[in-house]
Design a protein around this motif. Structure first.
Motif, PDB file in Angstrom:
ATOM      1  N   TYR A  10      -4.050   0.311  -9.601  1.00  0.00           N
ATOM      2  CA  TYR A  10      -2.994   1.052  -8.902  1.00  0.00           C
ATOM      3  C   TYR A  10      -3.218   2.559  -8.953  1.00  0.00           C
ATOM      4  O   TYR A  10      -2.986   3.270  -7.982  1.00  0.00           O
ATOM      5  CB  TYR A  10      -1.630   0.723  -9.511  1.00  0.00           C
ATOM      6  N   SER A  11      -3.663   3.041 -10.105  1.00  0.00           N
ATOM      7  CA  SER A  11      -3.748   4.489 -10.259  1.00  0.00           C
ATOM      8  C   SER A  11      -4.863   5.089  -9.402  1.00  0.00           C
ATOM      9  O   SER A  11      -4.860   6.277  -9.131  1.00  0.00           O
ATOM     10  CB  SER A  11      -3.991   4.849 -11.720  1.00  0.00           C
ATOM     11  N   CYS A  54      -5.494   3.883  -6.306  1.00  0.00           N
ATOM     12  CA  CYS A  54      -5.177   3.639  -4.893  1.00  0.00           C
ATOM     13  C   CYS A  54      -4.581   4.884  -4.254  1.00  0.00           C
ATOM     14  O   CYS A  54      -3.686   5.511  -4.807  1.00  0.00           O
ATOM     15  CB  CYS A  54      -4.197   2.473  -4.784  1.00  0.00           C
ATOM     16  N   ASN A  59       3.596  -0.747  -1.109  1.00  0.00           N
ATOM     17  CA  ASN A  59       4.859  -0.137  -1.532  1.00  0.00           C
ATOM     18  C   ASN A  59       5.219   0.977  -0.563  1.00  0.00           C
ATOM     19  O   ASN A  59       4.731   2.091  -0.671  1.00  0.00           O
ATOM     20  CB  ASN A  59       4.718   0.431  -2.939  1.00  0.00           C
ATOM     21  N   ARG A  98       4.775  -0.299  -9.742  1.00  0.00           N
ATOM     22  CA  ARG A  98       3.924   0.460  -8.842  1.00  0.00           C
ATOM     23  C   ARG A  98       4.714   1.494  -8.060  1.00  0.00           C
ATOM     24  O   ARG A  98       5.807   1.203  -7.561  1.00  0.00           O
ATOM     25  CB  ARG A  98       3.222  -0.483  -7.866  1.00  0.00           C
ATOM     26  N   VAL A 119       1.241   2.708  -2.756  1.00  0.00           N
ATOM     27  CA  VAL A 119       0.173   2.000  -3.466  1.00  0.00           C
ATOM     28  C   VAL A 119       0.158   0.539  -3.032  1.00  0.00           C
ATOM     29  O   VAL A 119       1.196  -0.061  -2.806  1.00  0.00           O
ATOM     30  CB  VAL A 119       0.403   2.114  -4.995  1.00  0.00           C
ATOM     31  N   GLU A 143      -0.581  -3.494  -3.594  1.00  0.00           N
ATOM     32  CA  GLU A 143      -0.561  -4.443  -4.703  1.00  0.00           C
ATOM     33  C   GLU A 143      -0.704  -5.853  -4.173  1.00  0.00           C
ATOM     34  O   GLU A 143      -0.617  -6.090  -2.961  1.00  0.00           O
ATOM     35  CB  GLU A 143       0.736  -4.298  -5.499  1.00  0.00           C
TER      36      GLU A 143
END
Lengths: 227, 456, 165
Positions: free
Chosen positions: A97-98, A100, A118, A139, A143, A145
């Motif tokens: 996630y970090s 993206c 999101n 999240r 981002v 997911e």
């Protein structure tokens, strides 16, 4: 080597949706509300697709739970410009996630439309925040997911097995969806272990893969049409 | 020789640089307002998150990517066309190159803005920059988006330099003139700086021309690579009607087509607004009109080939996208596109009377609309119909997306109006050079030896 | 003549060429002659004995090679330093690396071409504008000769006489 995989018995699936709900709870997936869902922004890492066969009144509904297929040749992976998604040594299609930045290219290139974005920051109105899973990050907006095969549960079991100095036993890891399925239609395990249940199911005549002709080599096997 | 004769018309080119022009002012003001709309909408989106746009699942890409492809396509107006004309030494190119290259530069700047607008987390766009950081992780060069980043950076760098290089001698001409007329004014200072000390010696000319020639040769494959790579953003994906080998050339042709279209409209407006019909004359419109026609035919051919293949192949997922275009929910857009991109151009451009300024400009406007629709159909048309039918979706743009589209057109106009007030829109020295060449080829005229003046 | 230079303005390049030929006959070294024009006339009018040379396109080719190599190595080394498999592809797939390398070739060629132009032209230059520069704006040709004072007067007289011929 380990290659995590799943088998879903669609002949057993009743379409109850317990898997989707369990997934929401386990993975801190936001509920977007009616209005956003109407725009096509509902988020369910595990969703139950309904297909109708035949003509009324002789009609049959087929349920097909669809989640990230964790393809060996995942089309979503190489198109990400920042390596936010890649294949782990254990055969998971990982989502970082970090990293993206939200190009959403991966989602476009997923033939299973298994990725969710999101659009806004998630909200967990009280008392929902109390049931958030501390093992899973929430999240932020912007981002991508998707299903992780409950990587936090895999990690847990592996840690325990390591401290007890033994290999992970087949069936020891249960994803949230397989744990909650009342029909026990979902099996999770190591595909590289020929003795594992999931590998055995994969060798039966009923085993198929979704959109197999695209040669994405999914890790999810669907079982259907049995005698 | 052409000295004084050329200068008479040059006045029309230099006027916007030296005095207040009400038309330009009003134009800048109006387009400036639209720039405000752009940045308000974008700011609103940054503050309130990307969800304020109408994109959704499965239509993850919407107006922003359409606009991105559209503006990058427009950018093929200038540098590519002017490079082709320079390499082929088409004499009539001389008045066209500058205004075309400016279109390229500004369209690229705007096109390059859209991926940023499009990002879910624009604050970390620099993750795509190939710079060493403590993360130790570099961008993924296997991603077509990274090719985009590199190709567009290359093209933008090349286009800006290709625009600026031939402008240096022009700035020097203006500087030399202004130094005598208003040696102290701020504008003069600007041109002194912009001319970076150009003197016009034979060696300087020789090097500059060698440089421009080489740049022209290099920039053609770069321009082609840029739009090919833009097409690969789609063609590398295994989605129905994206995963097509024809996309590279199809997009390049479409890009040049829309580029010529915007050039036609811009030249018409410049001719009307600045009174420079001496330069942008009917011959220029006629020749570019022929090129326009060629690209209308090419584009029509590619479109047919693309759709025929899909229809004949009759693959389930592709047919869903195809049918929506031909007879389904996208049919009104599709057939509008066919009318403005093929039928109208073919009804007007084959005739010499149609290749006059007004005719080509009208066709150009239509093609601009049509080419925007084409990209919309490609982006939204495919994404609306994923392979698993259950997930079919639809897309309605929000006011934010519309505001940003309209604002981007305004930004283009604003930049162009600004450019008109900073540089002559027709290359002075290249036109002069053309006059010299013409005179040299004409029967030699007798000139008395006549030193105009001497000074000690 | 405060700067020790003799300036002459010609309305045609033919006249300028005649003047340059005469300067050559008078034995003036080409370094001392400066010809300026607002259009490229370099093949018509160069000072006798001077030669026009440009290192383009050779520098461009060198630049392209460097740029291409740099981009190729950037992709190869950074991918191998932090190898993340995606989509079942090799860590450094040749087709995708080729695309990036191509852009490296192009940007290398572009930047070196422009750098060569600037270098060969001596730009940006800081020379002060001359008193007759506005003639350039009028599409005239400006010839300046560096010389000592006596010679310049003699030339001026001679040139005016020539003009009357």
């Amino acid at each position: 080597m380990t290659r995590w995989g799943m088998a879903i018995d669609t002949d057993r699936c009743t379409g109850c949706g317990a898997c989707a709900v369990a997934c929401h709870a386990e993975n801190n997936i936001q509920t977007v509300g009616e209005e956003e869902a109407g725009k096509g922004r509902a988020m369910h890492w595990m969703r139950i697709e309904r297909y109708y066969e035949g003509v009324f009144p002789d009609i049959k509904v087929r349920f097909q739970p669809v989640l990230c297929q964790h393809c060996a040749h995942a089309p979503c992976e190489p198109v990400c410009p920042v390596y936010a998604t890649y294949r782990t040594p254990e055969g998971l299609n990982a989502m970082v996630y970090s990293r993206c930045i939200g190009t959403r290219y991966c989602a476009n290139n997923c033939p299973y439309t298994a990725r969710y974005f999101n659009w806004f920051s998630p909200e967990f109105p009280a008392p929902l925040e109390r049931q958030l899973n501390p093992d899973v990050s929430v999240r932020p907006a912007g981002v991508m997911e998707k299903c992780t095969f409950c990587v936090q549960r895999i990690q847990d079991v592996q840690d325990v097995a390591q401290t007890e100095d033994r290999p992970v036993r087949d069936g020891e890891i249960k994803t949230a969806c397989s744990q909650s399925c009342p029909a026990q239609a979902i099996t999770f395990g190591d595909l590289d272990d020929p003795a594992s249940l999931v590998a055995q199911l994969g060798r039966t005549e009923r085993a198929t893969h979704l959109l197999e002709d695209l040669s994405t080599e999914p890790s999810v096997t669907y079982l259907r049409g049995g005698r | 020789m052409a000295g004084p004769a050329a200068s008479v018309h040059e006045e029309a080119l230099l006027r916007p640089l030296s005095s207040f022009r009400p038309k330009l002012f009003v134009g800048s003001l109006l387009t400036g307002l639209l720039v405000g709309v752009l940045f308000y909408s974008w700011g609103y989106q940054i503050v309130n998150d990307i969800g304020v746009a109408g994109i959704n699942r499965p239509v993850f890409w919407g107006f922003y990517i359409v606009n991105f492809v559209f503006w990058i396509g427009i950018s093929h107006a200038g540098t590519l066309i002017s490079a082709i004309l320079r390499v082929t030494q088409a004499e009539w190119r001389r008045p066209v190159t500058r205004c075309a290259e400016a279109i390229t530069t500004f369209a690229l700047l705007i096109g390059g803005l859209f991926p940023l607008i499009h990002l879910g987390r624009p604050g970390v766009f620099w993750y795509m920059m190939p710079i060493p950081t403590e993360r130790g992780l570099w961008p993924n060069f296997r991603s077509p988006l990274m090719w985009d980043v590199l190709a567009i950076t290359t093209y933008l760098t090349g286009s800006v330099l290709y625009l600026l290089l031939p402008m240096i001698p022009d700035f020097a001409i203006i500087r030399d003139k202004a130094m005598r007329e208003h040696p102290k004014s701020l504008r003069t200072l600007f041109f002194r700086v912009a001319a970076i000390g150009w003197r016009g010696t034979p060696q300087q000319w020789f090097s500059l021309e060698a440089g421009i020639r080489t740049m022209a040769v290099v920039i053609i494959p770069v321009a082609i690579s840029v739009h090919t790579i833009v097409s690969w953003d789609f063609a590398m994906a295994i989605q129905p009607m994206w995963h097509s080998t024809i996309f590279g050339p199809y997009f390049v042709v479409g890009a040049i087509y829309s580029g010529v279209a915007v050039l036609m409209v811009a030249m018409y407006l410049l001719r009307k607004g600045l009174g420079i019909g001496e330069y942008l004359n009917d011959k220029v419109f006629n020749n570019l009109g022929l090129m326009f026609l060629a690209f209308a035919l090419l584009w029509g051919y590619f479109t047919f080939a693309e759709h025929l293949t899909v229809w004949y192949g009759n693959e389930h997922a592709e047919r869903a996208v195809f049918d929506a275009r031909i007879s389904g929910e996208f049919a009104p857009l599709f057939w509008t596109m066919i009318v403005v991109n093929v039928l109208i151009p073919l009804a007007i451009l084959p005739f010499p009377k149609g290749r006059k300024p007004l005719g080509t400009a009208i066709v150009g406007l239509g093609v601009l609309v049509g080419m925007w629709i084409e990209r919309y159909l490609i982006v939204v048309g495919t994404l609306s119909f994923p392979r698993l039918d259950f997930n079919a979706g639809s897309y309605t743009p929000s006011w934010v997306e519309i505001g940003i589209l309209v604002g981007s057109v305004g930004l283009f106009g604003f930049l162009y109006f600004g450019f008109l007030q900073l540089a002559p829109i027709v290359s002075l020295w290249e036109v002069r050079e053309g006059e010299h060449i013409k005179n040299r080829q004409a029967p030699a005229q007798q000139h008395a030896l006549h030193p105009a003046s001497e000074e000690a | 003549m405060p700067d020790g230079r003799l300036h002459a303005v010609f309305t045609t390049s033919a006249d300028a060429r005649t003047a340059l030929n005469r300067l050559g006959q008078d034995g003036v070294a080409h370094e001392n002659v400066e010809v300026r024009s607002s259009v490229p006339l370099e093949h018509d009018i160069i000072p006798v004995g001077s030669k026009l040379r440009s290192r383009i396109p050779w520098t461009s080719i060198v630049g392209a090679t460097l740029g291409g190599t740099a981009f190729f190595l950037m992709v190869k080394l950074t991918s191998e330093a932090y190898p993340l498999p995606t989509g079942g592809m090799p860590i450094v797939p040749l087709p995708t690396t080729g695309v990036v390398t191509f852009e490296g070739l192009a940007i290398g060629a572009i930047l070196t071409t422009v750098a060569t132009v600037l270098l060969e032209c001596g730009l940006p230059g800081l020379k002060k504008p001359g008193p007759l520069d506005h003639h350039l704006a009028l599409d005239h040709v400006l010839v300046s000769v560096t010389c000592d004072e006596g010679a310049s007067t003699a030339w001026a007289v001679k040139a005016i006489e020539t003009a009357r011929d």
